[in-house]
Design an enzyme around this catalytic site. Structure first.
Site, PDB file in Angstrom:
ATOM      1  N   GLU A  97       3.441  14.776   1.476  1.00 58.94           N
ATOM      2  CA  GLU A  97       2.206  14.875   2.263  1.00 58.94           C
ATOM      3  C   GLU A  97       1.026  14.730   1.326  1.00 58.94           C
ATOM      4  O   GLU A  97       0.495  13.650   1.158  1.00 58.94           O
ATOM      5  CB  GLU A  97       2.176  16.191   3.046  1.00 58.94           C
ATOM      6  CG  GLU A  97       1.113  16.210   4.125  1.00 58.94           C
ATOM      7  CD  GLU A  97       1.388  17.261   5.190  1.00 58.94           C
ATOM      8  OE1 GLU A  97       0.515  17.457   6.035  1.00 58.94           O
ATOM      9  OE2 GLU A  97       2.467  17.888   5.179  1.00 58.94           O
ATOM     10  N   GLU A 102       1.533  28.513   2.876  1.00 57.17           N
ATOM     11  CA  GLU A 102       1.183  27.887   4.155  1.00 57.17           C
ATOM     12  C   GLU A 102       1.451  28.842   5.318  1.00 57.17           C
ATOM     13  O   GLU A 102       0.691  28.895   6.274  1.00 57.17           O
ATOM     14  CB  GLU A 102       1.991  26.603   4.331  1.00 57.17           C
ATOM     15  CG  GLU A 102       1.702  25.832   5.605  1.00 57.17           C
ATOM     16  CD  GLU A 102       2.439  24.511   5.648  1.00 57.17           C
ATOM     17  OE1 GLU A 102       2.052  23.637   6.450  1.00 57.17           O
ATOM     18  OE2 GLU A 102       3.416  24.324   4.873  1.00 57.17           O
TER      19      GLU A 102
END
Length: 725
Positions: A345, A605
């Site tokens: 990502e 996260e």
């Protein structure tokens, strides 16, 4: 610029080309400078020495319209006979970025050509000037870098010597996109030495650096020619102590090095990784266990930003949290504010940037960093004013989302408030206005933002089963941000002398429509937004209701990316500072300190990236270096320590200092270096009293126990009552 883009005349596959130019100096050199850029990332050497410590040049921008070039002074490096060699890797330009979501776009990106452009100017002491620039006279060959890519890593053959040099060819590529260096230089900023080398229960040989970093490993080895080194990167070991990197998804994140004979030291040069651990899959003498921590160093690579904020306290867990926040920022501020640095990502998510921008500006001097990125945001902004969810835009099919696209307005305003430079508002005003106008034009109901597709309160803990979104209503979130961005646009316009009457009326109508449409609030995040953006009919009651809801929920947060950065501010602004501290200091799941208790060295996260049973949240989307929830740092600066800029005196020309101590922390000391000097606030709990020590290099408004004092620069000590416990 006379230089032309050049490229290779054949398909080299994954092999990185090295371009070469040789020449003789015709006299005594007075000064020499070289400008260069590439389609990909480059590393340049002159006479066998690196030209600069710039890593991953030319950086990452909106390549369609903006490509930075760098200029270097090479006067002292020139010799009578000179050889310039420049190796070009895929970098962000030609890697498979975002192929997890847009494989066709990634495939197009991979098929783009490699390219180089450079121009050298030499001025001799006799006044003569000589120009050398990229053209057909340059040569290229295969380099020892046999493969290099952002997600998958690097392969380097130290036994390979470039040969079979061929003529470069002219590449038809625009030079109009070239711009001077705007952002911070990317550098090796810190060196982290290995903490231990150990065998896992599975028998894997693993090196632990004790700290998650973004960058690459450097190793030293005494080897035979042709011996292989193969290294994998990871953030975690599993609950049994084995190496773990399944959460990298498809990113191989590996390096392969073919050794030459003898002692040698090497690290990758055209890619980067996010890691705390490395697994030595192949390494000379690894079977004999003759490996030492001294052989391994983690080079932390990030944008060259000065740390301006410092936080210390008597609570070691809180100190670890602050360290994690700092490392999370460093690890994700590598030219672009990315979501994470490790998996497949590593994109510049706008939502993450806007929720963290205030904390980022306190922690480090990020004015230059954000100014460059915001220009890319404006460059990527679509014709209708929509703002992309990632910048640079590698996800062109994504629909604009509230709280993500609002980075176009929130980030410039915050940078202005911290640094006091009106130019950021002047430069970004059109982009800010176009975003607000986009919402106005695209909504299905006037003065509300309805009908869109949003990320909602991303990763909210009150999400329904099977959803990544929290339970807060998306239309409420979208309309709340519509109001907030309009309000900030009005403030920005006033600063730079614009007539904002039209938008003042728009804001009044949005607030009115919000109150009629959303008279009640059901989630923590809905309460937070209604209060923080001044949308609730009765903000005090709504804040009180929020506090009661939090207590009913077990004195814990249920918020996600949207609500979490604001929740403590709302509580402390309306008389619930003690509850805000209870959330900050909570150690059980979910909380900021839960990852600390689990050994985190960066921000996660997910609140439960590692669950209470020791298992991982998932391998699908579980980054352990994701800075968004680190936004809590701005509450520590602004509320716990009480340091805020005065809006009428941005850039801390005047500072407001109103500390809010809590007896559960013995002492707290915070300092910020601003454009107008240093300010520090320290409080120390002594039984039922608080001692405040304040230093300020700018005029200040100090508020202690509700009493306001206007002071000039200096050092001040006050005593107050301990109220929050």
């Amino acid at each position: 610029m006379q230089a032309m883009w050049i490229t290779v005349s054949e398909d080299l596959g994954d092999i990185c080309p090295v371009f070469r130019k040789t020449w003789n100096c015709s006299g005594h050199v007075k000064c020499a400078r070289i400008m260069m850029s590439s389609l990909g990332v480059y590393e340049a050497e002159l006479n066998g020495k690196r030209i600069s410590d710039y890593v991953l040049a030319p950086g990452w921008t909106s390549y369609k319209t903006r490509l930075q070039y760098q200029e270097y002074d090479i006067t002292e490096m020139l010799e009578e006979k000179n050889t310039l060699e420049i190796t070009v890797g895929k970098g962000w330009f030609r890697s498979r970025m975002a192929d997890f979501a847009y494989p066709e776009e990634a495939e197009k990106r991979q098929k783009q050509p490699c390219g180089l452009i450079a121009q050298l100017s030499v001025i001799y002491k006799d006044g003569k000037q000589e120009e050398l620039y990229t053209d057909e006279t340059w040569e290229y060959a295969e380099s020892p870098v046999r493969f290099s890519e952002i997600y998958d890593g690097e392969v380097y053959d130290a036994c390979f010597c470039p040969a079979d040099w061929k003529r470069a060819v002219i590449l038809n590529w625009s030079k109009d996109i070239l711009i001077p260096q705007e952002g911070c230089k990317i550098r090796e900023m810190e060196r982290i030495y290995a903490k231990s080398v150990f065998r896992t229960p599975r028998g894997e040989l693993v090196v632990d650096f004790g700290q998650e970093v973004t960058g690459y490993v450097e190793f030293s080895v005494n080897a035979h020619e042709g011996e292989r080194i193969h290294i994998l990167h990871g953030e975690m070991t599993d609950h049994e102590g084995n190496f773990y990197n399944e959460n990298y998804r498809s990113a191989k994140a590996e390096i392969t090095y073919i050794c030459r004979a003898g002692r040698q030291t090497w690290h990758p040069r055209l890619t980067f990784f996010g890691f705390r651990y490395i697994m030595l899959d192949e390494f000379p003498k690894m079977e004999d266990s003759e490996l030492y921590t001294e052989q391994f160093t983690a080079n932390a690579v990030y944008s060259d930003m000065e740390q301006t904020g410092h936080i210390a306290s008597s609570d070691n867990r809180l100190n670890r949290l602050v360290s994690n926040i700092m490392w999370g920022q460093k690890g994700n501020f590598l030219d672009v504010p990315t979501d994470c640095p490790q998996r497949d990502e590593r994109l510049g998510w706008t939502g993450d940037a806007q929720v963290f921008v205030k904390a980022a500006c306190y922690n480090f001097d990020t004015e230059k960093f954000f100014t460059k990125w915001l220009r890319d945001l404006a460059a990527e902004q679509r014709k209708d004013g929509a703002v992309t969810t990632v910048v640079p835009d590698y996800m062109p099919g994504d629909r604009p989302s509230a709280a993500w696209g609002d980075a176009a307005v929130i980030c410039p305003w915050q940078i202005y408030m911290i640094y006091g430079n009106e130019k950021i508002l002047e430069d970004q005003f059109d982009s800010m206005k176009r975003w607000v106008d986009y919402i106005t034009a695209s909504t299905k109901k006037p003065f509300l933002w309805t009908g869109g597709e949003h990320y909602g309160d991303w990763l909210g803990l009150d999400a329904p089963a099977g959803s990544y979104k929290g339970s807060s209503r998306e239309d409420l979130i979208a309309t709340a941000y519509y109001a907030y961005s309009t309000e900030l646009l009005i403030r920005a316009g006033r600063v730079i002398g614009k007539d904002m009457g039209e938008y003042e009326e728009l804001h009044r109508r949005i607030v009115s429509a919000f109150r009629k449409t959303f008279p009640g609030y059901y989630t923590q995040t809905e309460h937070v937004l209604a209060v923080h953006f001044g949308l609730a009919e009765d903000v005090q009651k709504t804040a009180d209701d929020l506090a009661e809801l939090i207590i009913q929920d077990g004195t814990q947060i249920k918020t996600g990316f949207v609500g979490t950065p604001l929740i403590l501010h709302v509580l402390s602004s309306y008389g619930h500072t003690a509850l805000a501290y209870s959330l900050l200091l909570r150690t059980g799941y979910p909380s900021w300190l839960y990852p600390v208790e689990k050994g985190a060295t960066t921000i996660w996260e997910h609140w439960d990236g590692i669950r209470t049973d020791g298992n991982f949240w998932s391998a699908d989307m579980n980054s352990f270096n994701h800075y968004s929830y680190g936004a809590v740092a701005d509450w520590i600066y602004e509320v716990a320590a009480g340091i805020t800029p005065v809006e009428k005196a941005p850039g801390f020309r005047r500072v407001r200092i109103e500390p809010h101590p809590d007896g559960r922390i013995g002492w707290l000391e915070v300092s910020v270096r601003t454009r107008n000097g240093m300010v520090s606030s320290r409080w120390n709990c002594e039984k039922d009293s608080i001692r405040y020590d304040i230093k300020t290099e700018m005029p200040a408004e100090i508020i202690i126990d509700g009493k306001t004092m206007n002071v000039e620069p200096g050092k001040y000590t006050f005593w107050g009552r301990l109220q929050n416990t």
